[in-house]
Design an enzyme around this catalytic site. Sequence first.
Site, mmCIF file in Angstrom:
data_model
loop_
_atom_site.group_PDB
_atom_site.id
_atom_site.type_symbol
_atom_site.label_atom_id
_atom_site.label_comp_id
_atom_site.label_asym_id
_atom_site.label_seq_id
_atom_site.Cartn_x
_atom_site.Cartn_y
_atom_site.Cartn_z
ATOM 1 N N CYS A 196 -12.572 0.361 8.920
ATOM 2 C CA CYS A 196 -11.699 -0.105 7.840
ATOM 3 C C CYS A 196 -11.842 0.748 6.585
ATOM 4 O O CYS A 196 -12.918 1.224 6.268
ATOM 5 C CB CYS A 196 -12.045 -1.542 7.460
ATOM 6 S SG CYS A 196 -11.984 -2.676 8.854
ATOM 7 N N SER A 197 -10.743 0.864 5.837
ATOM 8 C CA SER A 197 -10.807 1.487 4.526
ATOM 9 C C SER A 197 -11.543 0.527 3.595
ATOM 10 O O SER A 197 -11.778 -0.619 3.926
ATOM 11 C CB SER A 197 -9.411 1.771 4.003
ATOM 12 O OG SER A 197 -8.621 0.604 4.046
ATOM 13 N N CYS A 208 0.838 -1.207 0.000
ATOM 14 C CA CYS A 208 0.000 0.000 0.000
ATOM 15 C C CYS A 208 0.868 1.251 0.000
ATOM 16 O O CYS A 208 0.364 2.372 -0.114
ATOM 17 C CB CYS A 208 -0.936 0.001 1.192
ATOM 18 S SG CYS A 208 -1.881 -1.516 1.269
ATOM 19 N N HIS A 214 -9.357 3.553 -0.904
ATOM 20 C CA HIS A 214 -8.005 3.031 -0.787
ATOM 21 C C HIS A 214 -7.680 2.085 -1.941
ATOM 22 O O HIS A 214 -7.548 0.877 -1.755
ATOM 23 C CB HIS A 214 -7.851 2.326 0.569
ATOM 24 C CG HIS A 214 -6.455 1.888 0.890
ATOM 25 N ND1 HIS A 214 -5.329 2.463 0.357
ATOM 26 C CD2 HIS A 214 -6.002 0.898 1.716
ATOM 27 C CE1 HIS A 214 -4.246 1.853 0.823
ATOM 28 N NE2 HIS A 214 -4.629 0.887 1.646
#
Lengths: 414, 447
Positions: free
Chosen positions: A231-232, A98, A359
């Site tokens: 959470c993303s 990421c 994301h």
Amino acid sequence: MKKLRRKVYMTAGYNTVSMGTGRREFHPKKPRPGIEHYIKEAGKGVLDQIGGPDKVDESVLGNFMAARFNKQANLPGFIPMIDEKLQWKPATSVEGACGSGGLALMYGVRSVLAETADVVLTMGVEVQNTVKAIYGADILAGAGWYQKRKQGHAYFFPGQFSDRAGAYYEKYGYDKARKGMARWFANAMENARLDETAQEHHNTLPDPYALALKMKPNGAAFVDHLTVLDCSKVSDGASGIAICSEEGLAKIGVDKKDAVEVMGWAQVIRDITNDPKDPAELEAIPRAAKQAMESAGVTIDQIGTIETHDCFSIAGILAVEGLGLAKKGEGADWVDAGNTARDGYMPMNTTGGLIGWGHPTGATGVHQAVTIWQQLTGKAGKAQINISDDRPYGMTINMGGDDVTVVAIVYKRG
Amino acid sequence: MTYEERLQNVSVLGAAGKMGSGILLLTAVEMADLSLKPENKDKSFVLNAIDIDPAGLAGLMKYLREQVRKVAEKKTVWLRKAYADRDDLVENYDIIDEYIFDVLNVVRPGTAMEVAYQSNLIFEAVSENRSLKVKLLSQIDKNNANKPWYFTNTSSVPINLIESEAGLDGRVLGFHFYNPPAVQRLVELITTEKTSEEAIAFAQEYAKNLKKIIVPSNDHAGFIGNGHFMRDALHGLKEAEALAAEKDIPLYKAVYIINSVTQDYLVRPMGIFQLIDYVGIDVVQFILNVMNPFNPDEELQHDLLDKMMEQGVKGGQYSSGAQKDGFLKYKSGKIVGVWDIHKQHYVDLEQFKDECDEMMGELPKSHVVWKNIIRNKNKEELLQQFFNDLKSSDALGAVLAVKYGKRSKEIGEKLVSDKVADKIDHVNTVMLTGFYHAYGPVNNFFD
């Protein structure tokens, strides 16, 4: 760090929509554009602002797992698809989970400093809705050490950060931690609604804070210490930005005040085969942020806004503590008090961050730079925050894996 | 015999059918989950999927593979624990694939009924034909030394008749799933005076593990579910005929109106004619034929159904689950026409929809939609408001709806006074969980 031999700027940022659940036009069962579409849209979005492909000396693309999400490798080969005039020029792709977008930024900065390029088309992309979340979890688990996959959770990364959240609850108290995390979520929704490309742009929850507080983590259905709101999201998207020297800016005809200058940076790597020393603390992020600020010659109180890597709300809280904005164990209170909200002391993730904007993993680092560029140059539209003269700096912090591959960059309007 | 031992060798008769395939899926998953327990690792679990249709069995295996994947994707957290000792299974992908194999590996599809001679438990889901059921079960029982239990999925035949005619003596009970079994949470449990306590206890544990809601029904033909649905459907057929006569309109228009009233005005998941098509006009007729002789004070049949059957229009579903045309014609699940019983062809909805909608009149503003209200916390309040507005309206649709609602309540109350259901609550639960209604038929909305 030694003084930079050249000034480095970023400008002409562009984001595609972050596509996935939350967007009204997203239908999981209908066909969707592939990775090619996103690379092309983001690439063209930058080229349109810099006078076309002739101005580009070199391109770089950050991506994490196209090899599995899209069964596609050799991504540099897609750069000329943006515009045929990019063919026969250099192109590279970089990977650090990421943190791939952050690595792409660093690649562009280094190429400018090495004087091998004056204009670098810098992008990040990820298209993840090709598989259901339960299989996507396998793919994203590649950001951790594979030897630990077997003992990990079905939702591997939520599992890792759930452990961190659990440790934080135990050390500092559940209720206040949940409040801070709920506020983090509410801020993300508030900011995302103001950015048309955000995945949560259409969000209409009447009271996100109350909802996030009410929802309790349930280990039988998900993970022990996080809810889905912590959470993303699973996202398809790409971002692009031009990284330029002074000569490059002149070449593309962009005024310095429409660009941000890279004032300093740091790249920090933690050993992926080691567990975190204390799960209630981050190590790589604080080091990277500290070094980046040192290299820029600034202190935290000169920074007016930060984009930090909140793949999970707890990561946002821990980053606040790691940056020294709050003492250990007090980050949750600090966030809950509104300090990171768009009108707070230190506005963070002002277009929604990973939880609100989305994301698309390999694109996130670049998206963060685009947001800081927009905010410092007054181009953030409805999401624009006030940047005061005494705190003119912005910072991005991009993380790959569980506090493993971290890039922090400090910016100022050019 | 323990719960696990009972489930080590099971047969499903009619496994490729609509109900049989669902029962097979749920049972295969339950058996595979048992086989994954550490204490059961050395035991074998066998589930015979028996059907006369080889093509249907091939379709069944495909259906199972797709459905088990969905099941596995929802319980991967648990599966990772169940396969924790398997070092070769690392990713969710690996674990889900292995689980699909393990479930399918329990299933033995075949056309020969003799394999059921080894079973301890036999689910019967063949067509709704009493003599066929009796014939199959008695044949198995003569050849099976295990004294097996028989769980019949009949939705209408009294269990005591199957018991006495097949000579099963306390080893049979009605275990009536609703369509589709993998989705609907209701199971009607019907026992006879002789049914063994162990069989009942097992049935309860099995239902609980399948996360089903059990409602006990007394042993009257049709039980609670069809006891209500069949009479409700007959009311719809009669209303359509009466409306056609009264307004002097073709029957297909009246069918459309009654279907719309029962769906939109009564806030149900589908209109009554769509539901008849969904179940199958042939199946509805089978069920009525079974029920009729046991209810001498009522006429449980209707000429319209006979005519549709004569004209070869039967409804029901394709093996893909897509709806076949019946009273109504469907395209991608949507109603696009209605059968004209006189001219024997479908009339496009477009040609007469507006005219009929105008006849029904406008829905009150308080109108609620089934899909939106089913999980709404203020369901009762919103429904009351809407139904109150219907009651105070003299528009055709509203009048028909109120009458229908009252009749539906009468049917429910009669099931209790006829001692089919022990209490009103049971009737309402059946309609809520087996038919997915938003409210029980016995209510005060239409009084």
